[in-house]
Enzyme design. Structure first.
Site, PDB file in Angstrom:
ATOM      1  N   SER A  45     -21.721  -9.001  38.134  1.00  0.00           N
ATOM      2  CA  SER A  45     -21.926 -10.337  37.571  1.00  0.00           C
ATOM      3  C   SER A  45     -20.607 -11.063  37.330  1.00  0.00           C
ATOM      4  O   SER A  45     -20.523 -12.276  37.476  1.00  0.00           O
ATOM      5  CB  SER A  45     -22.664 -10.249  36.235  1.00  0.00           C
TER       6      SER A  45
ATOM      7  N   HIS B 264     -27.979 -15.364  25.551  1.00  0.00           N
ATOM      8  CA  HIS B 264     -26.907 -15.192  26.535  1.00  0.00           C
ATOM      9  C   HIS B 264     -26.168 -16.492  26.849  1.00  0.00           C
ATOM     10  O   HIS B 264     -25.206 -16.481  27.610  1.00  0.00           O
ATOM     11  CB  HIS B 264     -27.479 -14.613  27.837  1.00  0.00           C
TER      12      HIS B 264
ATOM     13  N   HIS C 132      -2.068  -1.063   7.125  1.00  0.00           N
ATOM     14  CA  HIS C 132      -1.756  -1.377   5.718  1.00  0.00           C
ATOM     15  C   HIS C 132      -0.659  -0.463   5.190  1.00  0.00           C
ATOM     16  O   HIS C 132       0.065  -0.834   4.281  1.00  0.00           O
ATOM     17  CB  HIS C 132      -3.017  -1.282   4.850  1.00  0.00           C
TER      18      HIS C 132
ATOM     19  N   GLU D 213     -17.148  -3.944  25.112  1.00  0.00           N
ATOM     20  CA  GLU D 213     -16.325  -5.155  25.234  1.00  0.00           C
ATOM     21  C   GLU D 213     -15.111  -5.113  24.314  1.00  0.00           C
ATOM     22  O   GLU D 213     -14.003  -5.491  24.694  1.00  0.00           O
ATOM     23  CB  GLU D 213     -17.156  -6.415  24.909  1.00  0.00           C
TER      24      GLU D 213
ATOM     25  N   ARG E 165     -17.455 -17.971  39.279  1.00  0.00           N
ATOM     26  CA  ARG E 165     -17.258 -16.510  39.154  1.00  0.00           C
ATOM     27  C   ARG E 165     -17.023 -15.909  40.541  1.00  0.00           C
ATOM     28  O   ARG E 165     -16.202 -15.001  40.706  1.00  0.00           O
ATOM     29  CB  ARG E 165     -18.441 -15.839  38.462  1.00  0.00           C
TER      30      ARG E 165
ATOM     31  N   ARG F 215     -22.176 -19.128  36.533  1.00  0.00           N
ATOM     32  CA  ARG F 215     -23.067 -18.289  37.349  1.00  0.00           C
ATOM     33  C   ARG F 215     -23.562 -19.113  38.541  1.00  0.00           C
ATOM     34  O   ARG F 215     -23.757 -18.585  39.628  1.00  0.00           O
ATOM     35  CB  ARG F 215     -24.253 -17.862  36.498  1.00  0.00           C
TER      36      ARG F 215
ATOM     37  N   LEU G  15      -8.321  -2.930  10.940  1.00  0.00           N
ATOM     38  CA  LEU G  15      -8.506  -1.486  11.144  1.00  0.00           C
ATOM     39  C   LEU G  15      -9.237  -1.202  12.457  1.00  0.00           C
ATOM     40  O   LEU G  15     -10.123  -1.939  12.862  1.00  0.00           O
ATOM     41  CB  LEU G  15      -9.265  -0.886   9.963  1.00  0.00           C
TER      42      LEU G  15
ATOM     43  N   HIS H 130      -4.038   3.253  -3.243  1.00  0.00           N
ATOM     44  CA  HIS H 130      -4.245   2.709  -1.903  1.00  0.00           C
ATOM     45  C   HIS H 130      -3.498   1.388  -1.674  1.00  0.00           C
ATOM     46  O   HIS H 130      -2.724   1.270  -0.733  1.00  0.00           O
ATOM     47  CB  HIS H 130      -5.741   2.491  -1.619  1.00  0.00           C
TER      48      HIS H 130
ATOM     49  N   PHE I 103     -20.248 -12.855  25.018  1.00  0.00           N
ATOM     50  CA  PHE I 103     -19.802 -11.625  24.358  1.00  0.00           C
ATOM     51  C   PHE I 103     -18.316 -11.639  24.005  1.00  0.00           C
ATOM     52  O   PHE I 103     -17.761 -10.607  23.608  1.00  0.00           O
ATOM     53  CB  PHE I 103     -20.191 -10.398  25.185  1.00  0.00           C
TER      54      PHE I 103
ATOM     55  N   ASP J  65      -9.258   6.852   7.528  1.00  0.00           N
ATOM     56  CA  ASP J  65     -10.724   6.822   7.444  1.00  0.00           C
ATOM     57  C   ASP J  65     -11.255   5.459   7.875  1.00  0.00           C
ATOM     58  O   ASP J  65     -12.280   5.368   8.550  1.00  0.00           O
ATOM     59  CB  ASP J  65     -11.175   7.065   5.990  1.00  0.00           C
ATOM     60  N   GLY J  66     -10.535   4.399   7.447  1.00  0.00           N
ATOM     61  CA  GLY J  66     -10.991   3.042   7.758  1.00  0.00           C
ATOM     62  C   GLY J  66     -11.039   2.804   9.254  1.00  0.00           C
ATOM     63  O   GLY J  66     -12.017   2.250   9.778  1.00  0.00           O
TER      64      GLY J  66
ATOM     65  N   HIS K 211       0.834  -1.204   0.000  1.00  0.00           N
ATOM     66  CA  HIS K 211       0.000   0.000   0.000  1.00  0.00           C
ATOM     67  C   HIS K 211       0.874   1.263   0.000  1.00  0.00           C
ATOM     68  O   HIS K 211       1.267   1.742   1.058  1.00  0.00           O
ATOM     69  CB  HIS K 211      -0.891  -0.002   1.232  1.00  0.00           C
TER      70      HIS K 211
HETATM   71  C1  LIG Z   1     -11.145  -4.710  10.025  1.00  0.00           C
HETATM   72  C2  LIG Z   1     -10.644  -4.531   8.640  1.00  0.00           C
HETATM   73  N1  LIG Z   1     -11.515  -4.540   7.626  1.00  0.00           N
HETATM   74  C3  LIG Z   1     -11.071  -4.440   6.365  1.00  0.00           C
HETATM   75  C4  LIG Z   1      -9.738  -4.316   6.090  1.00  0.00           C
HETATM   76  C5  LIG Z   1      -9.249  -4.243   4.658  1.00  0.00           C
HETATM   77  N2  LIG Z   1      -8.779  -2.857   4.377  1.00  0.00           N
HETATM   78  C6  LIG Z   1      -7.502  -2.533   4.455  1.00  0.00           C
HETATM   79  S1  LIG Z   1      -7.233  -0.910   4.166  1.00  0.00           S
HETATM   80  C7  LIG Z   1      -8.858  -0.638   3.911  1.00  0.00           C
HETATM   81  C8  LIG Z   1      -9.355   0.741   3.582  1.00  0.00           C
HETATM   82  C9  LIG Z   1      -8.857   1.721   4.534  1.00  0.00           C
HETATM   83  O1  LIG Z   1      -9.100   3.004   4.120  1.00  0.00           O
HETATM   84  P1  LIG Z   1      -8.282   4.208   4.737  1.00  0.00           P
HETATM   85  O2  LIG Z   1      -8.167   4.031   6.188  1.00  0.00           O
HETATM   86  O3  LIG Z   1      -8.920   5.456   4.271  1.00  0.00           O
HETATM   87  O4  LIG Z   1      -6.851   4.028   4.153  1.00  0.00           O
HETATM   88  P2  LIG Z   1      -6.205   4.764   2.915  1.00  0.00           P
HETATM   89  O5  LIG Z   1      -7.062   4.414   1.728  1.00  0.00           O
HETATM   90  O6  LIG Z   1      -6.221   6.192   3.213  1.00  0.00           O
HETATM   91  O7  LIG Z   1      -4.854   4.163   2.811  1.00  0.00           O
HETATM   92  C10 LIG Z   1      -9.586  -1.817   4.061  1.00  0.00           C
HETATM   93  C11 LIG Z   1     -11.057  -1.910   3.898  1.00  0.00           C
HETATM   94  C12 LIG Z   1      -8.864  -4.315   7.192  1.00  0.00           C
HETATM   95  N3  LIG Z   1      -7.553  -4.228   7.034  1.00  0.00           N
HETATM   96  N4  LIG Z   1      -9.345  -4.395   8.438  1.00  0.00           N
END
Ligand SMILES: Cc1ncc(C[n+]2csc(CCOP(=O)(O)OP(=O)(O)O)c2C)c(N)n1
Length: 667
Positions: free
Chosen positions: A381, A470, A68, A408, A354, A517, A119, A259, A434, A155-156, A28
């Protein structure tokens, strides 16, 4: 080359990133190229670190939540002079055995503070690191613990649900040493982010109690000013850095094409021209490298000053700090637990595991002062709070109990952050069901070899009336399937103490404690100085006659049923042994001879567990019997449920006698 400027430093990151991705033919490049200016300002002017002493406990933590973009981190570590991040490693990006894995992996190279890639995890780990900093600073004093935690998130990360739990927690706790640099490039994989989100991130962070700022992420002076201001805030800060993904790429910059794919030779050549970086791939001119190396040793002076301050501590305080920060345990910490077990074997109370766990914690939290407990809004709990802890909050960061709220996933990721930071052994509770809500973080505790203890109560249909929403049925199997995770399901208060002892003693991995429990009798009434749960399973009660016709293997609450079935079978002159199996993971790690000795060669083997059969197949083989669950539970009183689902001593006896009959026929 003329005098090195900020752009040269950032372009070194850009070039290394695009070249390494091109060479690996995967990766990337966009994010590192976009955030190179921000990272350069952070690493050359703010981040407190010394590349020559990467384990310095008082270093600032840097978390690349947008994992990434790993080449951003690898480039920075190489440029600043981390010994193990050589140019050869960069050239080997994403190759088997290299330190430069596809996503940053904790333990591969110094300077990688946590494993990121899923992410949202990184930013949530960072919250835990900042909690650890605040806590340890209160405990040991500012002259010993006084650092920031910086995060780069994209953003992710901010789209992921876990980010909300993390941001909300950080705001509530007022973690003012936490600074998030948001790569506000408005691009993710599918294209512009306006395809998917309309969130106002600034307003969102503000609403959670953060300070916020926004800057042009390609304007070093603006970035510098924003970080300097953030350091003075009394709240955590989020700086939205407006950047262009793939900055410098002549035709692809600003698009999702940069990307997650190599730019290609033409685009790379064009980027070199546009950026004014005429150097060959993997070549950093000496003046640029020298400037970076200078940044990498910038922190040496403050590190040495810190060393001096530590040397001036009273010897007992110094050795206690060093012990805790490096993960060692107090001398003879187990003695109190052994004494506790001895007393419990004698008193033989009937308690839910517990509640047993809470009694153990009353002892353990004294013996091991670096535990930090908590629960995701189920304190009463989960029985996780004990008398000595005090509450960790904005006013009292030194408190040892965290009210995580109904978060969680955020809790589990924060615990990973605390464990990674060092100086803390975190444990936290919720209902076993959970674990689904925090499984990605549990998996990462295991992948990163972190000592985190998950106190998961209400472990089966035994919880009764709350019903199938549960009642875990597949969770034990699902958790046992995670490598390097020990799942304990103790059968009484003695095994609960043993499980806790093993969880805390385990320096290189997480543990789940699955606890009931409902009340369970003490079956371990004969004290053993040795921790019998250490081998995962053991013969709890051999066949009275000495001759085994049947081996009954059970965990947790079903050990009581196995013992009742054993007694009923004895009346029929059938010899049954009962094996208690608190931890299948540990049992499977024992030698074949130990396992064979425990399981024996009786013609009939039956496992009893109020959950699905899946994880027992290895022990049972195709001919083994199983008494447990085959589908979801139901709402009702516990006794009615066990009867309804046929998890009873009668059912075990029936299965054993039928199986014995067919085994005899086969002979
Ligand atoms: C939990 C999760 N879901 C999906 C992905 C696959 N994935 C890797 S990067 C990405 C997009 C991320 O976008 P952004 O944070 O904006 O990164 P940029 O494009 O700016 O490098 C996705 C969906 C991942 N790594 N983790």
């Amino acid at each position: 080359m003329p005098q090195v400027n900020q752009a040269d430093l950032a372009n070194a990151i850009r070039a290394l990133s695009m070249d390494a991705v091109q060479q690996a033919n995967s990766g990337h490049p966009g994010m590192p190229m976009g955030m190179a200016d921000v990272a350069t300002v952070l690493f050359t002017q703010f981040l407190k670190f010394d590349a020559a002493a990467p384990d310095w406990p008082d270093r600032d933590r840097f978390v690349l939540s947008a994992g990434h973009g790993s080449m951003l981190l690898y480039s920075l570590l190489h440029l600043t002079g981390y010994k193990d991040m050589t140019m050869a490693q960069l050239k080997n990006f994403r190759q088997l055995g290299s330190k430069t894995a596809g996503h940053p992996e904790y333990g591969h190279a110094k300077g990688i503070e946590t494993t990121t890639g899923p992410l949202g995890q990184g930013i949530a780990n960072a919250v835990g690191m900042a909690m650890a900093e605040a806590h340890l600073s209160a405990k040991y004093g500012k002259s010993i613990v006084d650092h920031h935690t910086y995060v780069i998130a994209g953003d992710g990360c901010l789209m992921e649900g876990i980010s909300h739990e993390a941001i909300s927690m950080a705001g509530h706790l007022g973690l003012n040493r936490l600074i998030v640099l948001f790569d506000d490039n408005s691009i993710s994989i599918d294209g512009p982010t306006d395809l998917t989100v309309s969130d106002n991130q600034i307003a969102r962070f503000k609403a959670c109690g953060w300070a916020t700022d926004s800057v042009d992420g390609h304007d070093p002076a603006a970035i510098e000013k924003a970080i300097a201001a953030a350091q003075k805030n009394d709240r955590p800060t989020m700086i939205a850095c407006k950047t262009v993904i793939g900055f410098g790429a002549p035709t692809k910059a600003g698009t999702s094409a940069t990307h997650g794919a190599p730019l290609g030779p033409d685009e790379i050549a064009g980027a070199r021209e546009k950026l004014g970086w005429p150097h060959k791939p993997f070549t950093v001119p000496k003046p640029v490298l020298d400037a970076w190396r200078k940044a990498g040793s910038r922190g040496a002076t403050s590190r040495k000053a810190w060393d001096k301050r530590v040397a001036k501590l009273k010897p007992a305080d110094r050795s206690e700090f060093k012990r805790a920060i490096t993960g060692g345990l107090p001398k003879n910490w187990q003695d109190a637990l052994t004494a506790f077990r001895k007393r419990m074997s004698r008193e033989a109370p009937k308690v839910a595991t517990r509640a047993a766990s809470q009694k153990v914690l009353e002892v353990l939290n004294d013996a091991v002062p670096e535990t930090v407990g908590g629960s995701a809004d189920l304190t009463g709990s989960n029985n996780t709070k004990t008398g000595q802890l005090g509450v960790m909050n904005k006013k009292n960061p030194g408190g040892r109990y965290v009210y995580y709220g109904v978060r969680e996933h955020g809790m589990a990721a924060a615990m990973n952050g605390m464990a990674l930071h060092g100086g803390i052994i975190p444990y936290g509770g919720t209902f076993l069901i959970f674990t689904d809500y925090c499984r990605p973080s549990i998996r990462l505790s295991a992948l990163m070899n972190q000592r985190v203890v998950y106190v998961m109560t209400h472990d089966s249909i035994g919880l009764g009336e709350d019903g199938p929403t549960h009642q875990p049925v597949e969770h034990l199997a699902a958790l046992r399937a995670i490598p390097n995770l020990n799942v304990f399901r103790p059968c009484d208060i003695v095994e609960t103490a043993e499980a806790w002892e093993l969880a805390v003693a385990r320096e290189d991995g997480p543990t789940v404690l699955a606890l009931t429990r409902q009340g369970l009798p003490t079956v371990r009434t004969r004290h053993s100085a040795r921790n019998l749960s250490a081998k995962g399973g053991y013969v709890l009660s051999d066949a009275a006659t000495g001759k085994r016709d049947v081996t009954l293997i059970a965990s947790g609450s079903e050990v009581e049923i196995a013992l009742a079935a054993q007694a009923a079978l004895a009346k029929k002159k059938i010899g049954a042994a009962v094996v208690s199996m608190p931890c299948l993971d540990l049992f499977e790690a024992q030698s074949a001879s130990y396992r064979n000795k425990v399981l024996g060669d009786a013609p009939v083997r039956i496992a009893i567990e109020a959950a699905v059969r899946q994880s027992w197949d290895g022990i049972l083989g195709p001919d083994g019997g199983f008494v447990g669950m085959t589908g979801f539970g139901a709402s009702g009183p516990i006794d009615a449920l066990y009867k309804h689902f046929g998890i009873t001593a009668d059912a075990v006896v029936k299965q054993a006698t039928t199986a014995l009959r067919s085994a005899k026929k086969r002979k």
